[in-house]
Design an enzyme around this catalytic site. Structure first.
Site, PDB file in Angstrom:
ATOM      1  N   GLY A 103       0.785  -1.220   0.000  1.00 32.44           N
ATOM      2  CA  GLY A 103       0.000   0.000   0.000  1.00 32.44           C
ATOM      3  C   GLY A 103       0.818   1.271   0.000  1.00 32.44           C
ATOM      4  N   SER A 238      -7.796   8.177   8.945  1.00 28.72           N
ATOM      5  CA  SER A 238      -8.744   8.053   7.841  1.00 28.72           C
ATOM      6  C   SER A 238      -9.931   8.958   8.100  1.00 28.72           C
ATOM      7  CB  SER A 238      -9.227   6.607   7.703  1.00 28.72           C
ATOM      8  OG  SER A 238     -10.312   6.508   6.792  1.00 28.72           O
ATOM      9  N   TYR A 283     -12.713  -0.677  13.128  1.00 30.25           N
ATOM     10  CA  TYR A 283     -11.723   0.027  12.303  1.00 30.25           C
ATOM     11  C   TYR A 283     -11.907   1.537  12.409  1.00 30.25           C
ATOM     12  CZ  TYR A 283      -9.148   1.808   8.334  1.00 30.25           C
ATOM     13  OH  TYR A 283      -8.282   2.539   7.553  1.00 30.25           O
TER      14      TYR A 283
END
Length: 415
Positions: A103, A238, A283
């Site tokens: 990634g 995020s 998450y």
């Protein structure tokens, strides 16, 4: 003002805009932003009303390929490099990147090494780190381009307190200076709610790796960062931490509640807020933890008179990095096609890597900490990476202090 960073050869028409000031009310995101950047003053106190001259200086920065017009398989990881039109590339640094074998961690590591830095590829096994090093070197060799920096494979399993402590101890013994720590590794198991997966030490694995592992690693290496002028901690978060964001609105919203799950169940918590286990929410919660941790760490460093800066960022929705490997294959294919080819809301691995490189080395962030940057959509297929206001909960200083105290106890930081 915003200046464009050209994309990779794979997507030559796309661009990322790096904003030179905070997002304004015209931002595509639905929430407000801070009115001025946070900066570090000589007396180590963040001014209540920072002057406007602390904004990022205006200059043009463009990513250019190593070999114009040449497209070789896999070279999208290394082709775009920072070419500064109005300033020299900064002196080489020692940089640790967790999750550097895939990634944006892999992509960013290649670009930072291309700049001349020494990049430590911290992966959960030495074999993964060595494989990443070999792959990057092979790609540079295929392009006929020398690698200016160094790649050093190291083992650091963030699901193991023993492994984290062993790595930190070996670093201190080595005597190597540490300029930048990029807490990038991440785990997510969305859709797998049948059982709670746990780390070697019994933590729910998503929060255990994404937050607690990085919390311990950063604290163990903090003295090394404090020895260096301009030491940095960068935390990959995020936008999904924010339940009002486009990504955060899908599925259960991220929130730690009163941290009742951690308080009542100790290390055996399944969900931080004490609710029923939901891997997707776990998450989102872990990304909220990332920002709360970064902000609280910055507050602590300021109070100590340290020059270390701590910032977090959201690289955007990246579907082609292997990050969704734990999802059902059919869902991943459909979601990937829709996000990339129909709605064009997804970011490339290369674009996310650019964001990581910016956070780790840009002089725009010298002496500026406690910030969150997000890779927002700025048009059809175009992203704008800008300083942005995180969620209301992410700005809760008291919650950040409580999370710190619990995390400190869980990982045995002062034992």
């Amino acid at each position: 003002m915003a200046f464009a960073l050209k994309s990779t050869l794979a997507l030559p028409t796309r661009s990322i805009l790096f904003s030179s000031r905070k997002a304004s009310g015209s931002s595509p995101a639905p929430r407000s932003v801070l009115s001025a950047p946070r900066c570090l003053s000589d007396d180590s106190a963040a001014p209540s009303n920072p002057p406007t001259q602390t904004m990022m200086p205006r200059r043009n920065v463009m990513l250019t390929p190593l070999v114009a017009g040449i497209i070789l398989p896999g070279l999208n990881f290394i082709l775009p490099l920072l070419a500064h039109a109005e300033e020299e590339i900064p002196p080489p640094k020692n940089i640790i990147i967790t999750g550097a074998n895939s990634g944006i961690g892999f992509n960013g590591a290649a670009k930072l090494a291309a700049q001349g830095n020494t990049v430590y590829l911290a992966c959960r096994s030495l074999a993964k780190a060595e494989a990443a090093k070999l792959k990057i070197e092979e790609q540079f060799a295929a392009a006929g381009t020398p690698l200016r920096g160094r790649l050093v494979p190291v083992e650091c399993d963030l699901a193991s307190i023993k492994s984290i402590r062993a790595f930190a101890d070996s670093w201190k013994v080595s005597g190597e200076p540490l300029d930048v720590l990029v807490c990038n590794a991440g785990a997510q198991f969305s859709g797998q709610n049948d059982e709670v997966k746990r780390t070697e030490d019994g933590f729910e694995v998503t929060v255990g790796v994404n937050h607690l592992g990085h919390f311990l690693l950063t604290n163990l290496l903090l003295e090394e960062l404090e020895k260096r002028p301009g030491g940095r901690v960068v935390v990959t978060a995020s936008e999904v931490h924010d339940p009002s964001s486009p990504g955060g609105q899908v599925g259960p919203g991220g929130t730690l509640g009163d941290l009742g799950g951690m308080i009542a169940n100790g290390k055996n918590f399944a969900m931080i807020d004490g609710g029923l286990y939901d891997a997707e929410k776990a998450y989102k919660d872990s990304k909220l933890c990332n920002i709360l941790f970064a902000r609280e760490l910055q507050r602590r460093e300021l109070s100590r008179g340290s020059g270390v800066t701590v910032n977090s960022f959201g690289p955007g929705l990246i579907t082609r990095s292997g990050f969704f490997r734990n999802q059902k294959p059919l869902f991943v294919k459909v979601f990937d096609f829709a996000a990339n080819d129909i709605f064009k809301v997804a970011e490339t691995v290369d674009g996310g890597g650019d964001c990581l490189v910016y956070m780790a080395t840009s002089s725009d962030l010298n002496r500026r900490g406690g910030l969150y940057f997000n890779n927002n959509l700025a048009g059809f297929g175009v992203h704008k990476f800008e300083e942005f206001e995180p969620s209301i909960e992410a700005q809760n200083a008291e919650e950040g202090k409580t999370l710190w105290a619990i995390s400190e106890k869980f990982v045995g930081l002062n034992v």
